[in-house]
Design a protein around this motif. Structure first.
Motif, PDB file in Angstrom:
ATOM      1  N   ASP A 142       0.813  -1.229   0.000  1.00  0.00           N
ATOM      2  CA  ASP A 142       0.000   0.000   0.000  1.00  0.00           C
ATOM      3  C   ASP A 142       0.842   1.273   0.000  1.00  0.00           C
ATOM      4  O   ASP A 142       0.317   2.351   0.323  1.00  0.00           O
ATOM      5  CB  ASP A 142      -0.930   0.016   1.227  1.00  0.00           C
ATOM      6  CG  ASP A 142      -2.274  -0.647   0.941  1.00  0.00           C
ATOM      7  OD1 ASP A 142      -2.608  -0.838  -0.243  1.00  0.00           O
ATOM      8  OD2 ASP A 142      -2.994  -0.973   1.902  1.00  0.00           O
ATOM      9  N   HIS A 197      -5.277  -5.487  -5.753  1.00  0.00           N
ATOM     10  CA  HIS A 197      -6.734  -5.269  -5.793  1.00  0.00           C
ATOM     11  C   HIS A 197      -7.373  -5.921  -7.021  1.00  0.00           C
ATOM     12  O   HIS A 197      -8.546  -5.687  -7.304  1.00  0.00           O
ATOM     13  CB  HIS A 197      -7.063  -3.770  -5.764  1.00  0.00           C
ATOM     14  CG  HIS A 197      -6.834  -3.167  -4.410  1.00  0.00           C
ATOM     15  ND1 HIS A 197      -7.674  -3.400  -3.338  1.00  0.00           N
ATOM     16  CD2 HIS A 197      -5.847  -2.373  -3.943  1.00  0.00           C
ATOM     17  CE1 HIS A 197      -7.217  -2.760  -2.269  1.00  0.00           C
ATOM     18  NE2 HIS A 197      -6.105  -2.139  -2.606  1.00  0.00           N
ATOM     19  N   ASP A 223      -5.088  -8.938   2.691  1.00  0.00           N
ATOM     20  CA  ASP A 223      -5.470  -7.522   2.592  1.00  0.00           C
ATOM     21  C   ASP A 223      -6.970  -7.347   2.840  1.00  0.00           C
ATOM     22  O   ASP A 223      -7.391  -6.491   3.628  1.00  0.00           O
ATOM     23  CB  ASP A 223      -5.095  -7.039   1.177  1.00  0.00           C
ATOM     24  CG  ASP A 223      -5.360  -5.566   0.970  1.00  0.00           C
ATOM     25  OD1 ASP A 223      -4.912  -4.765   1.799  1.00  0.00           O
ATOM     26  OD2 ASP A 223      -6.024  -5.219  -0.029  1.00  0.00           O
TER      27      ASP A 223
END
Ligand SMILES: [Fe+2]
Ligand SMILES: [Fe+2]
Length: 304
Positions: A142, A197, A223
């Motif tokens: 991140d 993602h 995550d």
């Protein structure tokens, strides 16, 4: 990597602009940029040499629900041993100091994804040590959030579409920052930042590709789990552990997340520690529904 149009500027922590908004970035231009003589070179150092990370890491892992995964100090130490050889470029440590100071939720989230990914990798991958070291076990996934203004990162009200877009851009920002720090666009940590993602059915972002890298898939599950059980600025209440696992099971059923990773997560969460390959998953839903959740609710620009 597909050609990327940057929707937001990419800058380092010390505000050095790497690419402006609107740049069309191809693999060739990125390669040329990271290898250009005008870019700095960064030394790498072992993460465990930063005593403050380890101290924070250990105290966070003693809390619910992580204490379920690491009930004994020996288990923590075993994972710590695996992480001993993880090295990261120096700016990553400074980035963590920044998150610790200005956005503690992101700081804690990164430390927990790091621990959980190493634990699941050890259960799932025969050559786990290699994967853990090369991907930094999600420690850098991140890092692109440094390009998101703090007022958006910490915003407690529903996000506008533009703010949501700024946050989602962190996958691309993180990828470019890590290509720059590692001087290697093929480095596994860059891939993790870009793809964490993405989803198994191609429904994720930013590229909409089908995930097919075991370590990225482990980091993606870790995550999602940590994001659900942790309070977020936009959601003061967190999912309880059971509700978080139910959500993740639903995602695996819908081919968003990889089943064996989800099973390994659930097996580690059970007291009896069953082998994930023999795990049976019930259908009864017992997780508490969430209150005060504004996730996914959008407001119009100016409607704040
Ligand atoms: Fe992320
Ligand atoms: Fe994350």
């Amino acid at each position: 990597m597909k050609t990327l149009t940057l929707r937001h500027p990419i800058h380092t922590l010390d505000r050095r602009l790497l690419f402006s908004k609107g740049t069309l970035l191809t693999k060739e231009t990125l390669d040329a940029f990271v290898h250009s003589r005008t870019t700095y070179s960064y030394r790498s150092y072992p993460l465990v040499s930063r005593g403050s990370f380890i101290k924070d890491w250990v105290s966070l892992l003693k809390m619910e629900p992580y204490v379920k995964f690491f009930p004994k100090r020996e288990q923590l130490d075993a994972i710590l041993n695996l992480l001993e050889r993880v090295r990261v470029p120096i700016p990553i440590g400074l980035t963590m100091d920044y998150f610790k100071r200005y956005d503690f939720l992101t700081y804690a989230h990164i430390l927990m994804v790091f621990a959980l990914s190493a634990l699941l990798a050890r259960d799932l991958l025969p050559d786990f040590q290699e994967y853990i070291e090369s991907s930094a076990s999600g420690f850098t996934h991140d890092i692109g959030k440094i390009c998101v203004p703090l007022n958006i990162l910490r915003k407690t009200a529903p996000l506008t579409e533009m703010e949501r877009d700024f946050i989602e851009h962190h996958a691309v920002s993180g990828y470019i920052l890590l290509c720059y720090y590692y001087k290697d666009p093929e480095h596994p940590a860059c891939k993790v930042a870009l793809e964490h993602h993405e989803r198994s059915d191609g429904s994720g972002y930013p590229q909409g590709i089908i995930l097919n890298d075991p370590m990225v898939e482990i980091i993606a599950v870790s995550d999602v789990y940590d994001a659900l059980i942790r309070p977020r600025p936009y959601r003061s209440a967190a999912f309880d552990n059971r509700a978080a696992l139910e959500q993740i099971i639903e995602m695996a059923k819908n081919n968003k997340l990889r089943w064996d990773v989800v099973k390994a997560l659930i097996a580690r969460n059970r007291k009896s520690r069953p082998d994930y390959r023999e795990l049976t998953i019930g259908t009864e839903k017992r997780g508490k529904p969430l209150s005060q959740n504004v996730y996914g609710i959008m407001v119009e620009e100016g409607d704040r």
